[in-house]
Structures are given as structure tokens and as C-alpha cells.
Scaffold this motif. Structure first.
Motif, PDB file in Angstrom:
ATOM      1  N   SER A  91      41.866  18.518  10.735  1.00 43.44           N
ATOM      2  CA  SER A  91      42.852  19.530  11.126  1.00 43.44           C
ATOM      3  C   SER A  91      43.343  19.284  12.546  1.00 43.44           C
ATOM      4  N   THR A 113      54.237  26.363   9.257  1.00 43.11           N
ATOM      5  CA  THR A 113      54.339  27.476  10.197  1.00 43.11           C
ATOM      6  C   THR A 113      55.500  27.233  11.158  1.00 43.11           C
ATOM      7  N   GLU A 115      55.521  27.384  14.352  1.00 43.94           N
ATOM      8  CA  GLU A 115      55.071  26.592  15.488  1.00 43.94           C
ATOM      9  C   GLU A 115      55.065  25.102  15.162  1.00 43.94           C
ATOM     10  N   ARG A 116      54.560  24.762  13.980  1.00 39.42           N
ATOM     11  CA  ARG A 116      54.513  23.357  13.572  1.00 39.42           C
ATOM     12  C   ARG A 116      55.903  22.804  13.292  1.00 39.42           C
ATOM     13  N   SER A 158      43.289  24.604  13.012  1.00 36.60           N
ATOM     14  CA  SER A 158      43.756  25.445  11.909  1.00 36.60           C
ATOM     15  C   SER A 158      44.369  26.719  12.469  1.00 36.60           C
ATOM     16  N   ASN A 159      45.452  27.193  11.824  1.00 39.13           N
ATOM     17  CA  ASN A 159      46.082  28.424  12.301  1.00 39.13           C
ATOM     18  C   ASN A 159      45.337  29.666  11.825  1.00 39.13           C
ATOM     19  N   SER A 160      44.251  29.477  11.069  1.00 40.11           N
ATOM     20  CA  SER A 160      43.461  30.601  10.568  1.00 40.11           C
ATOM     21  C   SER A 160      42.861  31.426  11.693  1.00 40.11           C
ATOM     22  N   ASN A 162      44.072  32.057  14.693  1.00 43.38           N
ATOM     23  CA  ASN A 162      45.064  32.989  15.248  1.00 43.38           C
ATOM     24  C   ASN A 162      45.270  34.186  14.339  1.00 43.38           C
ATOM     25  N   ASN A 163      45.219  33.957  13.044  1.00 42.73           N
ATOM     26  CA  ASN A 163      45.404  35.051  12.090  1.00 42.73           C
ATOM     27  C   ASN A 163      44.279  36.076  12.192  1.00 42.73           C
ATOM     28  N   GLU A 221      49.954  31.068   3.076  1.00 39.15           N
ATOM     29  CA  GLU A 221      49.775  29.764   3.695  1.00 39.15           C
ATOM     30  C   GLU A 221      50.349  28.665   2.794  1.00 39.15           C
TER      31      GLU A 221
END
Length: 273
Positions: A91, A113, A115-116, A158-160, A162-163, A221
Motif C-alpha cells: 500500500s 479517491t 487525493e489520489r 491506506s486511506n482507511s 483517515n476514514n 471504496e
């Protein structure tokens, strides 16, 4: 001597300029054209994520849904003799490896996302995942709302993570390098729950008895194939390949192959009609 020195200096400057131009042209080259010339597409895939990309100790090859998708997409783009070369990514490393040109595209449980999308381009979603929780079966945690005051384990890159800060602002989050470390931390009670996309968690639950997926999905996601900015022809070719796979039944076959026997996972919801 002065003339000779001036001539050498002039030639040196010319070589530097030409070298710079070469690098600039190289960075602007079409990845798709290069792939067709070499008959090979180089893919970044996971090596630690069961069901999507997990290295088989028997032969050292990464195997899973994402890996098979990469192979099928390659055949659709380059033809039946096209070769798919796999490079293992995490990741954390997948974006740098893509930006540096070490891989042509990344298919590695990568959510699309905003951001990406600022630094990468993505195909259309090929797998609609959602964030969930992996906990011991004895846990009192039933949903993301129960995470406040708890320690939640995530993976770097991983953006997890932030969530979790959004849905449970009073939870403590611990970030580890990969899912193997994350699961070991959960087993040793260094955290109360592990969070990431449900597809990944179901794979971890299959491997680790005594743990189960809970909390439904509290985010959307969508997974996409990532490519470098400006490689529009490659993005278009990948989208076309995925569409052809959906129409031919290849996509449904791969979904059933990897998720059909996973307890609690309704793979039929992912079918593309």
C-alpha cells in the motif's frame, strides 16, 4: 589552449542539453506504445492480500483476483501472446513505483479517491468494495461507532486510517507496514480491531480462524487500475478491456473463482450484468 578549452566546454554543454532532452522525451513516452513494442505490460500487484494478491510459497508467484485481472486485461490489450509481468507492491510503495516508471499500471486493491486522482489517473471501478472491521469473535464491537476509546489497527498508505478518524474521532489508530504485521498485532491484542476494505478482510478471516468481519460497510471504496497522469491511451485501453471482460463473462468467472466460497461474502452483488 583557450580555443581547445572553449570547444570542450561547448561540447559538454551540448551533451548535457541533449541528455536532458532525452530524459524529458522518455518521461513523456506512451507506456502503451512501449508495451506493444515489447509485448509486455508490467503490473504492480499485492503479495500480502489473500483473494487479491498473495504470494504462493510453493512457487513464489503472487495469486489472486487482481493478479488474474491483470493477466486478462493484458491479453485483451496486447493479444493472446501478450505477457503480464508482475511486480509485488505494498500500500505504501505502489504509488512511488508507478510514478518512477517501475511498473506500467497498478492493480492492487487501490481505491479511487480525490487525493489520489490529483497525481494518478484511474480506470473505471472494477471492484466495488467498502470499509469494514475485522475483530475476534468474542469482541463486543459491532460497528464503527463502537471504536471510540478503542485501538484500531490500519496499514500505512491506506486511506482507511483517515476514514476511522472521521467515523470514530476518539479512537486510537496504530499504523503498521503491511497486513501480516497488522493481523499479528490484532492476534496479540495490541489493538481491538483491524480496519480496511471488506474484500481484504474476508481474505484475512478465511486465513485466521476465531476472527470475523463486522460493521457492514461504512464507506464506498471503488477499486481502480492506476496509471500515470497523461497516459490516456493506456487508461482507455484498460477500460475497454474491462468492459469486454464483463460482456464476455470472464469477469464473472473470476469473481466466482475467488469469492464464490468465502463465507458471508455475497459475490453476486459484484456481478456486472
Amino acid at each position: 589552449m583557450k580555443k581547445k578549452f572553449w570547444l570542450v566546454s561547448f561540447l559538454t554543454i551540448i551533451l548535457v542539453v541533449l541528455s536532458g532532452c532525452g530524459k524529458q522525451n522518455s518521461s513523456q513516452q506512451s507506456v502503451l506504445k512501449n508495451a506493444r513494442a515489447s509485448n509486455t505490460l508490467t503490473w504492480g500487484v499485492k503479495g500480502d492480500t489473500k483473494l487479491f494478491g498473495l504470494i504462493d510459497v510453493a512457487d513464489g508467484q503472487s495469486k489472486g483476483f487482481d493478479v488474474d485481472m491483470a493477466k486478462h486485461i493484458t491479453k485483451h490489450i496486447l493479444g493472446p501472446k501478450g505477457k503480464a509481468k508482475m511486480v509485488t507492491v505494498t500500500s505504501q510503495s505502489r504509488t512511488p513505483l508507478l510514478k518512477n516508471g517501475n511498473v506500467d499500471a497498478v492493480i492492487a486493491t487501490m481505491s479511487i479517491t480525490p487525493e489520489r486522482e490529483k497525481i494518478l489517473d484511474f480506470s473505471h471501478s472494477y471492484f466495488d468494495a467498502g470499509q469494514s472491521l475485522l475483530v475476534p469473535k468474542s469482541s463486543t464491537i459491532r460497528s464503527a461507532k463502537d471504536l471510540n476509546g478503542k485501538t484500531v489497527i490500519g496499514v500505512v498508505g491506506s486511506n482507511s486510517v483517515n476514514n476511522i478518524h472521521k467515523v470514530a474521532p476518539h479512537a486510537k489508530v496504530v499504523e503498521l507496514q503491511d497486513y501480516a504485521q497488522a493481523v499479528n498485532a490484532l492476534k496479540s491484542k495490541q489493538g481491538d480491531a483491524l480496519t480496511t476494505d471488506n474484500g481484504i478482510l474476508y481474505g484475512l478471516a478465511v486465513e485466521n480462524h476465531g476472527f470475523e468481519v463486522r460493521g457492514g460497510t461504512f464507506t464506498k471504496e471503488p477499486y481502480g487500475v492506476a496509471v500515470n497522469k497523461g497516459q490516456d491511451d493506456l487508461t482507455k485501453a484498460i477500460n475497454q478491456a474491462i468492459l469486454e471482460m464483463q460482456h464476455s463473462g470472464e469477469y464473472n468467472h473470476l469473481i466466482k473463482k475467488w469469492f464464490g466460497d468465502v463465507p458471508g461474502f455475497d459475490y453476486k452483488e459484484l456481478y456486472r450484468k
